[in-house]
Design a protein around this motif. Structure first.
Motif, PDB file in Angstrom:
ATOM      1  N   ILE A 157       0.850  -1.191   0.000  1.00  0.00           N
ATOM      2  CA  ILE A 157       0.000   0.000   0.000  1.00  0.00           C
ATOM      3  C   ILE A 157       0.886   1.242   0.000  1.00  0.00           C
ATOM      4  CG2 ILE A 157      -1.964   1.173   1.065  1.00  0.00           C
ATOM      5  CD1 ILE A 157      -2.740  -1.658   0.631  1.00  0.00           C
ATOM      6  N   LEU A 158       0.632   2.121  -0.963  1.00  0.00           N
ATOM      7  CA  LEU A 158       1.413   3.345  -1.125  1.00  0.00           C
ATOM      8  C   LEU A 158       0.547   4.570  -0.864  1.00  0.00           C
ATOM      9  CD1 LEU A 158       2.921   2.390  -4.622  1.00  0.00           C
ATOM     10  CD2 LEU A 158       3.861   1.800  -2.371  1.00  0.00           C
ATOM     11  N   ALA A 159       1.183   5.732  -0.825  1.00  0.00           N
ATOM     12  CA  ALA A 159       0.450   7.004  -0.803  1.00  0.00           C
ATOM     13  C   ALA A 159       1.144   7.943  -1.763  1.00  0.00           C
ATOM     14  CB  ALA A 159       0.428   7.587   0.601  1.00  0.00           C
ATOM     15  N   ASP A 160       0.355   8.614  -2.594  1.00  0.00           N
ATOM     16  CA  ASP A 160       0.932   9.541  -3.570  1.00  0.00           C
ATOM     17  C   ASP A 160       1.248  10.868  -2.880  1.00  0.00           C
ATOM     18  OD1 ASP A 160      -1.396  11.082  -3.439  1.00  0.00           O
ATOM     19  OD2 ASP A 160      -1.806  10.994  -5.587  1.00  0.00           O
ATOM     20  N   PRO A 161       1.741  11.877  -3.608  1.00  0.00           N
ATOM     21  CA  PRO A 161       2.136  13.133  -2.957  1.00  0.00           C
ATOM     22  C   PRO A 161       1.008  13.837  -2.208  1.00  0.00           C
ATOM     23  CG  PRO A 161       3.130  12.983  -5.127  1.00  0.00           C
ATOM     24  CD  PRO A 161       2.182  11.841  -5.033  1.00  0.00           C
ATOM     25  N   ASP A 162      -0.258  13.550  -2.553  1.00  0.00           N
ATOM     26  CA  ASP A 162      -1.388  14.146  -1.828  1.00  0.00           C
ATOM     27  C   ASP A 162      -2.023  13.157  -0.855  1.00  0.00           C
ATOM     28  OD1 ASP A 162      -1.804  16.938  -2.835  1.00  0.00           O
ATOM     29  OD2 ASP A 162      -1.819  15.889  -4.753  1.00  0.00           O
ATOM     30  N   ASP A 163      -1.325  12.067  -0.576  1.00  0.00           N
ATOM     31  CA  ASP A 163      -1.772  11.041   0.383  1.00  0.00           C
ATOM     32  C   ASP A 163      -2.983  10.238  -0.080  1.00  0.00           C
ATOM     33  OD1 ASP A 163       0.262  11.367   2.277  1.00  0.00           O
ATOM     34  OD2 ASP A 163      -0.742  13.103   3.147  1.00  0.00           O
ATOM     35  N   HIS A 164      -3.217  10.173  -1.384  1.00  0.00           N
ATOM     36  CA  HIS A 164      -4.208   9.217  -1.883  1.00  0.00           C
ATOM     37  C   HIS A 164      -3.644   7.814  -1.686  1.00  0.00           C
ATOM     38  CE1 HIS A 164      -6.976  12.050  -3.714  1.00  0.00           C
ATOM     39  NE2 HIS A 164      -5.961  12.688  -4.269  1.00  0.00           N
ATOM     40  N   GLU A 165      -4.436   6.932  -1.097  1.00  0.00           N
ATOM     41  CA  GLU A 165      -3.978   5.572  -0.848  1.00  0.00           C
ATOM     42  C   GLU A 165      -4.075   4.739  -2.127  1.00  0.00           C
ATOM     43  OE1 GLU A 165      -5.729   3.688   2.522  1.00  0.00           O
ATOM     44  OE2 GLU A 165      -5.042   5.225   3.920  1.00  0.00           O
ATOM     45  N   ILE A 166      -3.018   3.963  -2.378  1.00  0.00           N
ATOM     46  CA  ILE A 166      -2.926   3.147  -3.586  1.00  0.00           C
ATOM     47  C   ILE A 166      -2.524   1.735  -3.182  1.00  0.00           C
ATOM     48  CG2 ILE A 166      -1.844   2.918  -5.862  1.00  0.00           C
ATOM     49  CD1 ILE A 166      -0.797   5.930  -5.149  1.00  0.00           C
ATOM     50  N   CYS A 167      -3.323   0.761  -3.604  1.00  0.00           N
ATOM     51  CA  CYS A 167      -3.022  -0.639  -3.301  1.00  0.00           C
ATOM     52  C   CYS A 167      -2.586  -1.349  -4.571  1.00  0.00           C
ATOM     53  CB  CYS A 167      -4.265  -1.323  -2.723  1.00  0.00           C
ATOM     54  SG  CYS A 167      -4.067  -3.111  -2.490  1.00  0.00           S
ATOM     55  N   PHE A 168      -1.447  -2.018  -4.518  1.00  0.00           N
ATOM     56  CA  PHE A 168      -1.040  -2.917  -5.594  1.00  0.00           C
ATOM     57  C   PHE A 168      -1.094  -4.344  -5.057  1.00  0.00           C
ATOM     58  CE2 PHE A 168       0.607   0.768  -7.795  1.00  0.00           C
ATOM     59  CZ  PHE A 168       0.420   0.423  -9.129  1.00  0.00           C
ATOM     60  N   VAL A 169      -1.763  -5.220  -5.802  1.00  0.00           N
ATOM     61  CA  VAL A 169      -1.962  -6.598  -5.369  1.00  0.00           C
ATOM     62  C   VAL A 169      -1.466  -7.546  -6.448  1.00  0.00           C
ATOM     63  CG1 VAL A 169      -4.335  -6.556  -6.266  1.00  0.00           C
ATOM     64  CG2 VAL A 169      -3.708  -8.274  -4.580  1.00  0.00           C
ATOM     65  N   GLY A 170      -0.932  -8.690  -6.035  1.00  0.00           N
ATOM     66  CA  GLY A 170      -0.469  -9.705  -6.978  1.00  0.00           C
ATOM     67  C   GLY A 170      -1.631 -10.246  -7.803  1.00  0.00           C
ATOM     68  N   ASP A 171      -1.506 -10.151  -9.122  1.00  0.00           N
ATOM     69  CA  ASP A 171      -2.635 -10.434 -10.011  1.00  0.00           C
ATOM     70  C   ASP A 171      -3.081 -11.893  -9.978  1.00  0.00           C
ATOM     71  OD1 ASP A 171      -4.328  -9.203 -12.270  1.00  0.00           O
ATOM     72  OD2 ASP A 171      -3.552 -11.033 -13.185  1.00  0.00           O
ATOM     73  N   GLU A 172      -2.124 -12.806  -9.945  1.00  0.00           N
ATOM     74  CA  GLU A 172      -2.473 -14.219 -10.079  1.00  0.00           C
ATOM     75  C   GLU A 172      -3.396 -14.682  -8.956  1.00  0.00           C
ATOM     76  OE1 GLU A 172       1.749 -13.431 -11.612  1.00  0.00           O
ATOM     77  OE2 GLU A 172       0.527 -12.840  -9.893  1.00  0.00           O
ATOM     78  N   ALA A 173      -3.010 -14.394  -7.706  1.00  0.00           N
ATOM     79  CA  ALA A 173      -3.841 -14.807  -6.567  1.00  0.00           C
ATOM     80  C   ALA A 173      -5.130 -13.990  -6.510  1.00  0.00           C
ATOM     81  CB  ALA A 173      -3.063 -14.662  -5.257  1.00  0.00           C
ATOM     82  N   PHE A 174      -5.045 -12.716  -6.918  1.00  0.00           N
ATOM     83  CA  PHE A 174      -6.244 -11.874  -6.844  1.00  0.00           C
ATOM     84  C   PHE A 174      -7.323 -12.371  -7.797  1.00  0.00           C
ATOM     85  CE2 PHE A 174      -8.981  -8.248  -7.779  1.00  0.00           C
ATOM     86  CZ  PHE A 174      -9.331  -7.880  -6.487  1.00  0.00           C
ATOM     87  N   ARG A 175      -6.942 -12.845  -8.961  1.00  0.00           N
ATOM     88  CA  ARG A 175      -7.943 -13.377  -9.908  1.00  0.00           C
ATOM     89  C   ARG A 175      -8.699 -14.552  -9.286  1.00  0.00           C
ATOM     90  NH1 ARG A 175      -7.924 -11.405 -15.171  1.00  0.00           N
ATOM     91  NH2 ARG A 175      -6.084 -10.172 -15.715  1.00  0.00           N
ATOM     92  N   GLU A 176      -7.968 -15.340  -8.509  1.00  0.00           N
ATOM     93  CA  GLU A 176      -8.611 -16.478  -7.828  1.00  0.00           C
ATOM     94  C   GLU A 176      -9.514 -15.986  -6.693  1.00  0.00           C
ATOM     95  OE1 GLU A 176      -7.309 -20.341  -5.164  1.00  0.00           O
ATOM     96  OE2 GLU A 176      -5.835 -19.508  -6.571  1.00  0.00           O
ATOM     97  N   LEU A 177      -9.002 -15.037  -5.924  1.00  0.00           N
ATOM     98  CA  LEU A 177      -9.761 -14.490  -4.789  1.00  0.00           C
ATOM     99  C   LEU A 177     -11.039 -13.793  -5.244  1.00  0.00           C
ATOM    100  CD1 LEU A 177      -9.875 -13.483  -1.721  1.00  0.00           C
ATOM    101  CD2 LEU A 177      -8.718 -11.439  -2.568  1.00  0.00           C
ATOM    102  N   SER A 178     -10.960 -13.114  -6.396  1.00  0.00           N
ATOM    103  CA  SER A 178     -12.038 -12.215  -6.801  1.00  0.00           C
ATOM    104  C   SER A 178     -13.071 -12.858  -7.723  1.00  0.00           C
ATOM    105  CB  SER A 178     -11.447 -10.983  -7.492  1.00  0.00           C
ATOM    106  OG  SER A 178     -10.756 -11.353  -8.669  1.00  0.00           O
TER     107      SER A 178
END
Length: 298
Positions: free
Chosen positions: A244-265
């Motif tokens: 989980i990241l935050a950009d210069p204005d503190d917008h929260e950004i989530c990057f998730v591993g695609d392979e497992a996420f496709r199964e989860l979702s």
């Protein structure tokens, strides 16, 4: 970066019943999956709360090829303070416009063939009055920024998004990871970005092996990392890795591993009934009324 894709935007909701009615009956989305949790998320998906909460994914189609909404509900919180960070989500659906009129949901004109509808909580949805496309009707999510050049650099140079359009009259930049994906619009607002307590989060996926590289790049560039690479468990489903990241204005950004996420979702055929069952069993409003208390205003 074509392997990266836009997944969803996270909204905190204080009233699940009214919110579900908006997404289902007005926008015409369907419940894709619903999960209940007894304690807060390790990656603060539900915000800075430790108690019981739920997650409901809603959209026009499967998460594999649609940008969807993640609705997080904290049982003890009935209201969140809206900031100016989330500027709106635009989707193309004359059916949604028709639904809103039929149900008496307030609409206001926002341009030629464009209407503004507010979801419960005040979140803005812009409805383009054109036939709903067979692909994903969700076109873009707009976030406020205080320095357009700085934010464009962050999202394009560091996160690898392509710049599709710059509009100097509107002070906006349109970016994305692919022409056929939901885009991200950055809008310069001429002042500070206020996230309120309703602050959301935008999520993207990437191949799992890219996650450590994203984290390393942000460390190297001195950017904010809110949650270092962590594994998240959902009982009975795939374990996914996120950073989980935050950009210069503190917008929260989530990057998730695609392979497992496709199964989860994967779409849960019981999602609709699980949400309805959870709402029927939720006696929190009654409990607060009985004890002459109000749910927390975050």
């Amino acid at each position: 970066m074509s392997a990266r894709r836009a997944l969803h935007y996270v909204f905190k909701v204080g009233d699940r019943a009214k919110t579900a009615a908006f997404y289902r009956d007005v926008l015409g989305m369907r419940i894709l999956r619903h999960e209940e949790f007894e304690e807060g998320c390790k990656a603060t998906c539900n915000g800075p709360y430790d108690g019981k909460w739920s997650k409901t994914m809603v959209g026009f189609g499967p998460e594999d090829d649609h940008f969807v909404m993640e609705l997080t509900y904290n049982y003890g919180v009935g209201e969140y303070r809206l900031g100016n960070d989330f500027q709106g989500l635009t989707l193309q659906s004359s059916q949604a416009v028709s639904n809103a009129r039929r149900l008496g949901w307030p609409l206001s004109e926002a341009g030629e063939g464009l209407y503004l509808a507010e979801a419960p909580g005040g979140y803005r949805f812009y409805l383009l009055d054109k036939e709903q496309p067979s692909k994903d009707p969700v076109q873009k999510v707009c976030l406020a920024v205080s320095d357009l050049q700085r934010s464009t650099h962050y999202w394009s140079s560091l996160l690898g998004m392509q710049v599709y359009e710059k509009n100097e009259d509107k002070n906006t930049v349109l970016l994305g990871f692919g022409q056929n994906q939901c885009k991200l619009e950055l809008k310069h607002i001429g002042g500070a970005v206020d996230h309120g307590t309703a602050f959301g989060r935008v999520a993207f996926s990437c191949p799992k092996e890219q996650l450590p590289d994203i984290e390393a790049l942000m460390k190297k560039e001195g950017q904010k990392i809110l949650t270092p690479l962590v594994s998240l468990d959902t009982p009975g489903k795939a374990t996914v890795q996120v950073v989980i990241l935050a950009d210069p204005d503190d917008h929260e950004i989530c990057f998730v591993g695609d392979e497992a996420f496709r199964e989860l979702s994967m779409v849960d055929p019981n999602g609709e009934s699980l949400l309805d069952k959870a709402m029927a069993a939720d006696k929190s409003d009654e409990w607060f009324a009985k004890h002459n208390k109000q749910k927390a205003v975050a």
